[in-house]
Design a protein around this motif. Sequence first.
Motif, PDB file in Angstrom:
ATOM      1  N   LEU A 127     -14.138  -6.030  10.807  1.00 54.08           N
ATOM      2  CA  LEU A 127     -13.728  -4.794  10.139  1.00 54.08           C
ATOM      3  C   LEU A 127     -14.768  -4.343   9.109  1.00 54.08           C
ATOM      4  CD1 LEU A 127      -9.926  -5.568   9.800  1.00 54.08           C
ATOM      5  CD2 LEU A 127     -10.906  -3.591  10.987  1.00 54.08           C
ATOM      6  N   LYS A 128     -15.453  -5.291   8.490  1.00 54.14           N
ATOM      7  CA  LYS A 128     -16.544  -4.920   7.578  1.00 54.14           C
ATOM      8  C   LYS A 128     -17.644  -4.193   8.352  1.00 54.14           C
ATOM      9  CE  LYS A 128     -15.863  -8.671   4.222  1.00 54.14           C
ATOM     10  NZ  LYS A 128     -16.450  -9.917   3.659  1.00 54.14           N
ATOM     11  N   ASN A 129     -17.868  -4.624   9.571  1.00 56.37           N
ATOM     12  CA  ASN A 129     -18.870  -3.947  10.395  1.00 56.37           C
ATOM     13  C   ASN A 129     -18.404  -2.562  10.819  1.00 56.37           C
ATOM     14  OD1 ASN A 129     -20.834  -5.947  10.313  1.00 56.37           O
ATOM     15  ND2 ASN A 129     -20.008  -7.036  12.074  1.00 56.37           N
ATOM     16  N   VAL A 130     -17.086  -2.393  10.977  1.00 54.44           N
ATOM     17  CA  VAL A 130     -16.555  -1.058  11.265  1.00 54.44           C
ATOM     18  C   VAL A 130     -16.864  -0.122  10.104  1.00 54.44           C
ATOM     19  CG1 VAL A 130     -14.462   0.301  11.659  1.00 54.44           C
ATOM     20  CG2 VAL A 130     -14.729  -1.922  12.792  1.00 54.44           C
ATOM     21  N   VAL A 131     -16.637  -0.603   8.882  1.00 53.33           N
ATOM     22  CA  VAL A 131     -16.970   0.190   7.695  1.00 53.33           C
ATOM     23  C   VAL A 131     -18.465   0.511   7.680  1.00 53.33           C
ATOM     24  CG1 VAL A 131     -17.047   0.197   5.174  1.00 53.33           C
ATOM     25  CG2 VAL A 131     -15.056  -0.758   6.356  1.00 53.33           C
ATOM     26  N   LEU A 143      -4.229   5.598  14.896  1.00 52.58           N
ATOM     27  CA  LEU A 143      -4.302   5.924  16.321  1.00 52.58           C
ATOM     28  C   LEU A 143      -4.104   7.421  16.549  1.00 52.58           C
ATOM     29  CD1 LEU A 143      -2.407   2.852  17.810  1.00 52.58           C
ATOM     30  CD2 LEU A 143      -4.872   3.303  17.886  1.00 52.58           C
ATOM     31  N   ASP A 144      -3.167   8.016  15.827  1.00 47.34           N
ATOM     32  CA  ASP A 144      -2.964   9.462  15.950  1.00 47.34           C
ATOM     33  C   ASP A 144      -4.205  10.228  15.483  1.00 47.34           C
ATOM     34  OD1 ASP A 144      -0.445   9.351  17.071  1.00 47.34           O
ATOM     35  OD2 ASP A 144       0.603   9.510  15.153  1.00 47.34           O
ATOM     36  N   GLU A 145      -4.797   9.778  14.389  1.00 50.29           N
ATOM     37  CA  GLU A 145      -5.989  10.450  13.868  1.00 50.29           C
ATOM     38  C   GLU A 145      -7.170  10.257  14.817  1.00 50.29           C
ATOM     39  OE1 GLU A 145      -6.479   8.748  10.023  1.00 50.29           O
ATOM     40  OE2 GLU A 145      -5.027  10.074   9.046  1.00 50.29           O
ATOM     41  N   SER A 146      -7.305   9.070  15.380  1.00 50.71           N
ATOM     42  CA  SER A 146      -8.386   8.822  16.332  1.00 50.71           C
ATOM     43  C   SER A 146      -8.248   9.723  17.548  1.00 50.71           C
ATOM     44  CB  SER A 146      -8.382   7.346  16.762  1.00 50.71           C
ATOM     45  OG  SER A 146      -9.405   7.093  17.695  1.00 50.71           O
ATOM     46  N   ASN A 147      -7.029   9.829  18.069  1.00 55.47           N
ATOM     47  CA  ASN A 147      -6.776  10.699  19.223  1.00 55.47           C
ATOM     48  C   ASN A 147      -7.105  12.159  18.878  1.00 55.47           C
ATOM     49  OD1 ASN A 147      -5.513  11.550  21.833  1.00 55.47           O
ATOM     50  ND2 ASN A 147      -3.999  12.451  20.451  1.00 55.47           N
ATOM     51  N   TYR A 156     -18.350   8.019  15.732  1.00 57.93           N
ATOM     52  CA  TYR A 156     -18.204   6.689  15.134  1.00 57.93           C
ATOM     53  C   TYR A 156     -17.000   6.617  14.211  1.00 57.93           C
ATOM     54  CZ  TYR A 156     -22.845   6.067  17.078  1.00 57.93           C
ATOM     55  OH  TYR A 156     -23.904   5.991  17.946  1.00 57.93           O
ATOM     56  N   SER A 157     -16.737   7.681  13.476  1.00 62.41           N
ATOM     57  CA  SER A 157     -15.551   7.682  12.611  1.00 62.41           C
ATOM     58  C   SER A 157     -14.279   7.709  13.445  1.00 62.41           C
ATOM     59  CB  SER A 157     -15.590   8.877  11.653  1.00 62.41           C
ATOM     60  OG  SER A 157     -15.453  10.114  12.349  1.00 62.41           O
ATOM     61  N   ALA A 158     -14.293   8.445  14.554  1.00 64.50           N
ATOM     62  CA  ALA A 158     -13.113   8.511  15.422  1.00 64.50           C
ATOM     63  C   ALA A 158     -12.837   7.160  16.059  1.00 64.50           C
ATOM     64  CB  ALA A 158     -13.321   9.576  16.500  1.00 64.50           C
ATOM     65  N   LEU A 159     -13.876   6.491  16.564  1.00 59.39           N
ATOM     66  CA  LEU A 159     -13.695   5.165  17.146  1.00 59.39           C
ATOM     67  C   LEU A 159     -13.393   4.135  16.065  1.00 59.39           C
ATOM     68  CD1 LEU A 159     -16.459   4.979  19.910  1.00 59.39           C
ATOM     69  CD2 LEU A 159     -14.024   5.458  20.165  1.00 59.39           C
ATOM     70  N   GLY A 160     -13.937   4.353  14.864  1.00 60.01           N
ATOM     71  CA  GLY A 160     -13.671   3.435  13.762  1.00 60.01           C
ATOM     72  C   GLY A 160     -12.193   3.319  13.461  1.00 60.01           C
ATOM     73  N   LYS A 161     -11.475   4.427  13.555  1.00 59.39           N
ATOM     74  CA  LYS A 161     -10.023   4.391  13.310  1.00 59.39           C
ATOM     75  C   LYS A 161      -9.310   3.579  14.384  1.00 59.39           C
ATOM     76  CE  LYS A 161     -10.099   8.759  10.794  1.00 59.39           C
ATOM     77  NZ  LYS A 161      -9.827  10.208  10.815  1.00 59.39           N
ATOM     78  N   VAL A 212     -31.088  -4.319   5.830  1.00 56.47           N
ATOM     79  CA  VAL A 212     -29.905  -3.906   5.072  1.00 56.47           C
ATOM     80  C   VAL A 212     -29.287  -2.653   5.669  1.00 56.47           C
ATOM     81  CG1 VAL A 212     -30.649  -4.974   2.920  1.00 56.47           C
ATOM     82  CG2 VAL A 212     -31.353  -2.618   3.456  1.00 56.47           C
ATOM     83  N   THR A 213     -29.955  -2.068   6.656  1.00 51.37           N
ATOM     84  CA  THR A 213     -29.397  -0.932   7.372  1.00 51.37           C
ATOM     85  C   THR A 213     -29.602  -1.160   8.862  1.00 51.37           C
ATOM     86  OG1 THR A 213     -31.462   0.330   7.316  1.00 51.37           O
ATOM     87  CG2 THR A 213     -29.901   0.661   5.490  1.00 51.37           C
ATOM     88  N   ALA A 214     -28.779  -0.500   9.666  1.00 50.29           N
ATOM     89  CA  ALA A 214     -28.897  -0.587  11.122  1.00 50.29           C
ATOM     90  C   ALA A 214     -28.301   0.675  11.709  1.00 50.29           C
ATOM     91  CB  ALA A 214     -28.167  -1.820  11.641  1.00 50.29           C
ATOM     92  N   PRO A 215     -28.804   1.132  12.821  1.00 52.94           N
ATOM     93  CA  PRO A 215     -28.218   2.317  13.450  1.00 52.94           C
ATOM     94  C   PRO A 215     -26.744   2.081  13.776  1.00 52.94           C
ATOM     95  CG  PRO A 215     -30.302   1.734  14.482  1.00 52.94           C
ATOM     96  CD  PRO A 215     -29.949   0.595  13.587  1.00 52.94           C
ATOM     97  N   ALA A 216     -25.943   3.101  13.608  1.00 54.06           N
ATOM     98  CA  ALA A 216     -24.514   2.978  13.924  1.00 54.06           C
ATOM     99  C   ALA A 216     -24.306   2.534  15.367  1.00 54.06           C
ATOM    100  CB  ALA A 216     -23.812   4.310  13.676  1.00 54.06           C
TER     101      ALA A 216
END
Length: 531
Positions: A93-97, A166-170, A114-119, A36-40
């Motif tokens: 996208l669920k996996n991105v979350v 994209l702006d936030e990710s950058n 991971y949050s930056a790439l997630g965006k 039920v969990t996995a490394p990011a």
Amino acid sequence: MKVKNYIQLALVSVGLLLTGCEQSFEELEKDPNRAVTAPASLVLQGIEFDMYNNTGRPFSSEMRWNQFYAINYNYYGNNEYQWSEMPNHFYTLKNVVKMEQEAKRSGAADVNPYSALGKFFRAFFFDQMSARVGDLPLSEALQGTSVITPKYDSQKDIYLQVLKWLDESNADLATLIAKGETSVAGDFYFGGDLRKWQKVVNAFKLRVLTRLSKKEGEAELNIKGRFAEMLNNPTQYPLLTGMVDNLEFKSNNFNKYPSNPDNFGFDATRQNMAQLYIGLLVERKDPRVMVTAEPAGAELKAGKQPSDFTAFVGASSGEDLADMSEKAGRNNGAGFAPGAYSFQSRSRYYTTYTGENVFIVGYPEMCFNIAEGINRGWATGTAEDWYIKGIKASQEFYGVKDGSLTMTYSKTGGRDAADFARYTVDFNFDTYYAQPLVKYSGNNMAGLEQIITQKYLAFFMNSGMEAYFNYRRTGFPKFMTGVGTGNSGRIAMRWQYPFSERTTNEANYQSAIERQYSGKDDINDLVWILK
């Protein structure tokens, strides 16, 4: 003694049962055999693979719809534009979350790799879906069981959000890099290098802005302003500097290139090259055609040399499939029967499992997107310089550069070394560029057609459906139609929504269809960004 032991064992068993009764339902429903969990880092790898595997692999149906090649054997499919439901990337996208959640669970800061790439991944996959269908659930999507029938956001709002991500990710990547946090675990594209990911984010933003060209007058989207800001601020918006910065998938003996020695007997002669792609290269005397394709057997039999550009012939994607099959020629049990059409290069695609690297976001495309923006007046600069950079980058990917080039073709239609023959052609870029069809005509419609045409050629077997998306947006190059493409001789303009939406989210689905397409989920209607 035995009786005492049995009593103790019974008491322990009862105790365990009583303890189990105190567990919550959520705990009891967990499957102990399923994680039920996995490394990011592990979740990231699955997302990255989906970017390649689920958005248009080489020699796939998407590449037929791009009119790079055609199937001539109906057992394996056809060349028709009879689409149904769009590729559903909400699973990815669920996996991105999940990746973002796992990073936080492990103690990461609010802004982390991971949050930056997630965006970026959210922007990438929502663009892939919305470009195909139009409006989509976004603001209420991916909420788990708290919202099971999400409303559909307008395509305009979706692209505003895509640009915001994209702006936030950058910006987030820039913050991390400035702090010395320059890598992310699990990344197999760049070995974790966040500096290269930042360049990809911005190159992809140029793709999105170009995709929205028909909406350049929309004040809120501010296409011109965003485009000029990026070109005028290279420090804030670093871009790809060459082919080494490409976001590209590299095949290996495990993840094999789709055309490889294993399937030579199945499809080597059952899929031939398409005339749109072959014809554009032949008209321009471009040696890329000799790298990716074989000269047509019938043309060689008629006395032409393999170094003759006119020996390369493709089939119109609109040709009747039975006619194409008869003309193509194949091994009839007594040897290879030379056919009217060129096949894909045996030496390049059927002697190795690695084929060629597959761009997802590539440097040639970025160059052409910049050239297009300048052509349209979105920014100052020299469109011709970027146009030339794009052509050279694509040609050099195939080994085409000044000098004597050695080419290979199969004499018998086989793939063994003994079947191959070599020939040479001379190439000089200045001579190539001096041709009226190639030399940039200026910041006008003729120049725009040249940019889009060269971008099309650079998209061969990469970047998913981008060749089609560019045609759909600009009309360049003109796709071929006929009985073989079905759909009453029309190129479909969109996909249908996932069929599950008609039952699981019916009210919102019907509202979106009524709002956009007068109640019909029709593949020939135009999405908002094309109107």
